[in-house]
Design a protein around this motif. Structure first.
Motif, PDB file in Angstrom:
ATOM      1  N   THR A  27       0.824  -1.219   0.000  1.00  0.00           N
ATOM      2  CA  THR A  27       0.000   0.000   0.000  1.00  0.00           C
ATOM      3  C   THR A  27       0.860   1.272   0.000  1.00  0.00           C
ATOM      4  OG1 THR A  27      -1.817  -1.203   1.023  1.00  0.00           O
ATOM      5  CG2 THR A  27      -1.884   1.194   1.178  1.00  0.00           C
TER       6      THR A  27
ATOM      7  N   ARG B  86       0.265   4.824  12.417  1.00  0.00           N
ATOM      8  CA  ARG B  86       1.618   4.294  12.653  1.00  0.00           C
ATOM      9  C   ARG B  86       1.633   2.770  12.595  1.00  0.00           C
ATOM     10  NH1 ARG B  86       2.333   5.767  19.119  1.00  0.00           N
ATOM     11  NH2 ARG B  86       0.162   5.457  19.682  1.00  0.00           N
ATOM     12  N   SER B  87       0.767   2.195  11.734  1.00  0.00           N
ATOM     13  CA  SER B  87       0.774   0.729  11.612  1.00  0.00           C
ATOM     14  C   SER B  87       2.005   0.280  10.829  1.00  0.00           C
ATOM     15  CB  SER B  87      -0.489   0.241  10.901  1.00  0.00           C
ATOM     16  OG  SER B  87      -0.423   0.522   9.523  1.00  0.00           O
TER      17      SER B  87
ATOM     18  N   HIS C 106      -0.713  10.000  15.319  1.00  0.00           N
ATOM     19  CA  HIS C 106      -1.481   8.821  15.759  1.00  0.00           C
ATOM     20  C   HIS C 106      -2.574   9.272  16.704  1.00  0.00           C
ATOM     21  CE1 HIS C 106       1.080   9.310  19.225  1.00  0.00           C
ATOM     22  NE2 HIS C 106       2.113   9.330  18.390  1.00  0.00           N
ATOM     23  N   SER C 107      -3.189   8.323  17.392  1.00  0.00           N
ATOM     24  CA  SER C 107      -4.379   8.664  18.187  1.00  0.00           C
ATOM     25  C   SER C 107      -4.054   9.555  19.389  1.00  0.00           C
ATOM     26  CB  SER C 107      -5.084   7.396  18.664  1.00  0.00           C
ATOM     27  OG  SER C 107      -4.265   6.699  19.556  1.00  0.00           O
TER      28      SER C 107
ATOM     29  N   VAL D  86      -5.864   5.695   8.719  1.00  0.00           N
ATOM     30  CA  VAL D  86      -6.399   5.695  10.078  1.00  0.00           C
ATOM     31  C   VAL D  86      -7.480   4.629  10.280  1.00  0.00           C
ATOM     32  CG1 VAL D  86      -7.360   7.167  11.896  1.00  0.00           C
ATOM     33  CG2 VAL D  86      -6.051   8.214  10.037  1.00  0.00           C
ATOM     34  N   GLY D  87      -8.422   4.578   9.343  1.00  0.00           N
ATOM     35  CA  GLY D  87      -9.563   3.677   9.524  1.00  0.00           C
ATOM     36  C   GLY D  87     -10.730   4.359  10.228  1.00  0.00           C
TER      37      GLY D  87
ATOM     38  N   VAL E 206      -5.722   6.638   2.342  1.00  0.00           N
ATOM     39  CA  VAL E 206      -5.520   5.180   2.336  1.00  0.00           C
ATOM     40  C   VAL E 206      -6.743   4.453   2.911  1.00  0.00           C
ATOM     41  CG1 VAL E 206      -4.011   3.320   3.159  1.00  0.00           C
ATOM     42  CG2 VAL E 206      -3.020   5.517   2.527  1.00  0.00           C
TER      43      VAL E 206
ATOM     44  N   ILE F   7     -10.042   2.609   4.024  1.00  0.00           N
ATOM     45  CA  ILE F   7     -11.134   1.852   3.381  1.00  0.00           C
ATOM     46  C   ILE F   7     -12.122   1.538   4.503  1.00  0.00           C
ATOM     47  CG2 ILE F   7     -11.803  -0.246   2.157  1.00  0.00           C
ATOM     48  CD1 ILE F   7      -9.059  -0.409   0.953  1.00  0.00           C
TER      49      ILE F   7
ATOM     50  N   THR G 249      -2.627  -1.188  -4.540  1.00  0.00           N
ATOM     51  CA  THR G 249      -2.090  -2.194  -3.615  1.00  0.00           C
ATOM     52  C   THR G 249      -1.873  -3.531  -4.333  1.00  0.00           C
ATOM     53  OG1 THR G 249      -3.105  -1.077  -1.757  1.00  0.00           O
ATOM     54  CG2 THR G 249      -2.522  -3.372  -1.417  1.00  0.00           C
TER      55      THR G 249
HETATM   56  P1  NDP Z   1      -4.486   0.347  12.044  1.00  0.00           P
HETATM   57  O1  NDP Z   1      -5.745   0.249  12.812  1.00  0.00           O
HETATM   58  O2  NDP Z   1      -3.439  -0.695  12.204  1.00  0.00           O
HETATM   59  O3  NDP Z   1      -3.804   1.759  12.382  1.00  0.00           O
HETATM   60  C1  NDP Z   1      -4.549   2.927  12.461  1.00  0.00           C
HETATM   61  C2  NDP Z   1      -3.694   4.055  12.929  1.00  0.00           C
HETATM   62  O4  NDP Z   1      -4.505   5.221  13.015  1.00  0.00           O
HETATM   63  C3  NDP Z   1      -3.096   3.830  14.319  1.00  0.00           C
HETATM   64  O5  NDP Z   1      -1.745   4.224  14.331  1.00  0.00           O
HETATM   65  C4  NDP Z   1      -3.936   4.714  15.217  1.00  0.00           C
HETATM   66  O6  NDP Z   1      -3.233   5.286  16.302  1.00  0.00           O
HETATM   67  C5  NDP Z   1      -4.325   5.837  14.275  1.00  0.00           C
HETATM   68  N1  NDP Z   1      -5.546   6.482  14.707  1.00  0.00           N
HETATM   69  C6  NDP Z   1      -6.724   5.896  15.048  1.00  0.00           C
HETATM   70  N2  NDP Z   1      -7.637   6.833  15.386  1.00  0.00           N
HETATM   71  C7  NDP Z   1      -7.031   8.028  15.262  1.00  0.00           C
HETATM   72  C8  NDP Z   1      -7.442   9.354  15.464  1.00  0.00           C
HETATM   73  N3  NDP Z   1      -8.688   9.650  15.858  1.00  0.00           N
HETATM   74  N4  NDP Z   1      -6.559  10.343  15.237  1.00  0.00           N
HETATM   75  C9  NDP Z   1      -5.297  10.051  14.838  1.00  0.00           C
HETATM   76  N5  NDP Z   1      -4.847   8.797  14.602  1.00  0.00           N
HETATM   77  C10 NDP Z   1      -5.698   7.798  14.832  1.00  0.00           C
HETATM   78  O7  NDP Z   1      -4.915   0.501  10.526  1.00  0.00           O
HETATM   79  P2  NDP Z   1      -4.107   0.229   9.156  1.00  0.00           P
HETATM   80  O8  NDP Z   1      -2.889   1.056   9.100  1.00  0.00           O
HETATM   81  O9  NDP Z   1      -4.004  -1.216   8.916  1.00  0.00           O
HETATM   82  O10 NDP Z   1      -5.184   0.775   8.107  1.00  0.00           O
HETATM   83  C11 NDP Z   1      -5.593   2.125   8.099  1.00  0.00           C
HETATM   84  C12 NDP Z   1      -6.694   2.308   7.084  1.00  0.00           C
HETATM   85  O11 NDP Z   1      -6.183   1.987   5.813  1.00  0.00           O
HETATM   86  C13 NDP Z   1      -7.907   1.393   7.275  1.00  0.00           C
HETATM   87  O12 NDP Z   1      -9.058   2.082   6.846  1.00  0.00           O
HETATM   88  C14 NDP Z   1      -7.627   0.239   6.350  1.00  0.00           C
HETATM   89  O13 NDP Z   1      -8.814  -0.406   5.918  1.00  0.00           O
HETATM   90  C15 NDP Z   1      -6.968   0.956   5.213  1.00  0.00           C
HETATM   91  N6  NDP Z   1      -6.070   0.121   4.422  1.00  0.00           N
HETATM   92  C16 NDP Z   1      -6.171   0.242   3.080  1.00  0.00           C
HETATM   93  C17 NDP Z   1      -5.366  -0.481   2.262  1.00  0.00           C
HETATM   94  C18 NDP Z   1      -5.491  -0.287   0.787  1.00  0.00           C
HETATM   95  O14 NDP Z   1      -5.204  -1.184   0.029  1.00  0.00           O
HETATM   96  N7  NDP Z   1      -5.889   0.899   0.335  1.00  0.00           N
HETATM   97  C19 NDP Z   1      -4.424  -1.468   2.779  1.00  0.00           C
HETATM   98  C20 NDP Z   1      -4.305  -1.451   4.226  1.00  0.00           C
HETATM   99  C21 NDP Z   1      -5.135  -0.688   5.006  1.00  0.00           C
HETATM  100  P3  NDP Z   1      -2.653   4.388  17.522  1.00  0.00           P
HETATM  101  O15 NDP Z   1      -1.436   3.735  16.974  1.00  0.00           O
HETATM  102  O16 NDP Z   1      -2.357   5.398  18.568  1.00  0.00           O
HETATM  103  O17 NDP Z   1      -3.736   3.425  17.887  1.00  0.00           O
END
Ligand code: NDP
Length: 292
Positions: free
Chosen positions: A141, A166-167, A191-192, A211-212, A231, A233, A274
């Motif tokens: 991605t 930060r995943s 991040h959160s 973020v998600g 990013v 979804i 991706t």
């Molecule tokens: P993760 O849940 O692993 O990570 C989400 C990150 O967002 C974490 O670091 C989290 O912080 C942070 N976060 C959550 N809430 C907030 C907020 N309110 N403010 C700031 N930061 C926040 O998710 P992924 O990285 O795996 O995926 C992220 C998104 O991307 C999802 O929607 C997923 O579906 C999508 N995705 C899309 C792909 C594609 O092919 N386009 C492939 C992979 C993912 P903290 O670390 O502090 O919890």
């Protein structure tokens, strides 16, 4: 006018170029091969796995699809990984995430031969990314995001990039790619627990949202003229759709689009890239394995 970054068309071009490369490899006696492993019944994972296998078929990449029942043990899965590590027809191995809860995903990844880790999740490949060693595999991605920036001629050097998330799958590798010496951005990871997220994001020339959280990023996060890569979804309920939901990103497209200079839509932005980059990583793994 805002540029809508077309991931669908860009991925089509990437795949077209790969198709030519694969034909050349085949003529030299090398057929790239990818094994996709799915454990359990998760419907979304099933869709992802099928589209990866279909992409292989369309490109002429040899593929194996392994669909294992939910009750598959960690040992059984690891045994399969070892079998695939030893299979010379297979250059890339992908275990669809997330596996069922009783499976330790990280432990499984450690068993994948790093040279076949086309997802770029093995610690060896994480290290190679940080070391800027081009022989490693980068998660698909963020690699797709960089390809979009490259194809659209969006400069990164000297720019401030803010990556929200930060995943290990998206946020951190994205930040590493942007700060690398061939991109030269100045990078902040949010991040959160980040204080004043909108204020920080307003300092970004390039904003990546991974973020998600549907629609988290609104117009007040955006510096006028910034480039926005979405990013996310996310499924949101929508009774007007036959399936009862629609897919949206982390960015509130309607409010952000008029403020930024370029933006990826969801769907049709980062998503299609991706799979294209997965195919690209598989071809790279084949070339490295065959020494071509
Ligand atoms: P993760 O849940 O692993 O990570 C989400 C990150 O967002 C974490 O670091 C989290 O912080 C942070 N976060 C959550 N809430 C907030 C907020 N309110 N403010 C700031 N930061 C926040 O998710 P992924 O990285 O795996 O995926 C992220 C998104 O991307 C999802 O929607 C997923 O579906 C999508 N995705 C899309 C792909 C594609 O092919 N386009 C492939 C992979 C993912 P903290 O670390 O502090 O919890």
């Amino acid at each position: 006018m805002t540029t809508i970054i077309d991931g669908k068309e860009t991925s089509r071009q990437v795949l077209q170029n790969l198709h030519v490369e694969i034909e050349q490899l085949k003529q030299a006696g090398h057929t790239p091969g990818l094994a996709v492993v799915l454990v359990g019944e998760d419907p979304a994972s099933r869709v992802y796995v099928n589209s990866k296998v279909r992409a292989c078929e369309e490109l002429g990449i040899y593929s194996q699809k392994w669909t294992l029942p939910t009750e598959t043990t960690q040992d059984e899965l690891v045994q399969l990984i070892h079998q695939l590590n030893a299979d010379t027809r297979i250059h890339g191995i992908l275990v669809q995430s997330p596996p069922p809860e009783h499976i330790d995903e990280q432990a499984v990844i450690l068993n994948i031969d790093p040279r076949k880790d086309v997802d770029g999740f093995h610690p060896i490949n994480v290290a190679k990314l940080v070391l800027e060693d081009p022989s490693g595999f980068v998660p698909c991605t963020p690699l797709g995001c960089m390809e979009l920036l490259r194809v659209y001629g969006i400069p990164t050097q000297g720019k401030h990039a803010v990556v929200i998330g930060r995943s290990m799958i998206v946020g951190k590798p994205m930040a590493n790619l942007l700060v690398a010496k061939n991109a030269n951005a100045t990078v902040t990871i949010a991040h959160s627990r980040t204080a004043d997220l909108p204020g920080l994001c307003r300092t970004a020339d390039i904003l990546v949202a991974a973020v998600g959280r549907p629609g988290l990023v609104t117009a007040d996060f955006i510096k006028p003229g910034a480039v926005v890569l979405d990013v996310g979804i996310n499924r949101v309920e929508d009774a007007t759709r036959p399936r009862g939901y629609r897919i949206v990103g982390d960015v509130d497209f309607a409010s952000v689009q008029p403020v930024c200079s370029a933006i990826t839509p969801v769907p049709g932005g980062v998503g299609p890239m991706t799979i294209a980059m997965l195919m690209s990583n598989t071809v790279k793994a084949c070339k490295l394995a065959c020494g071509v």
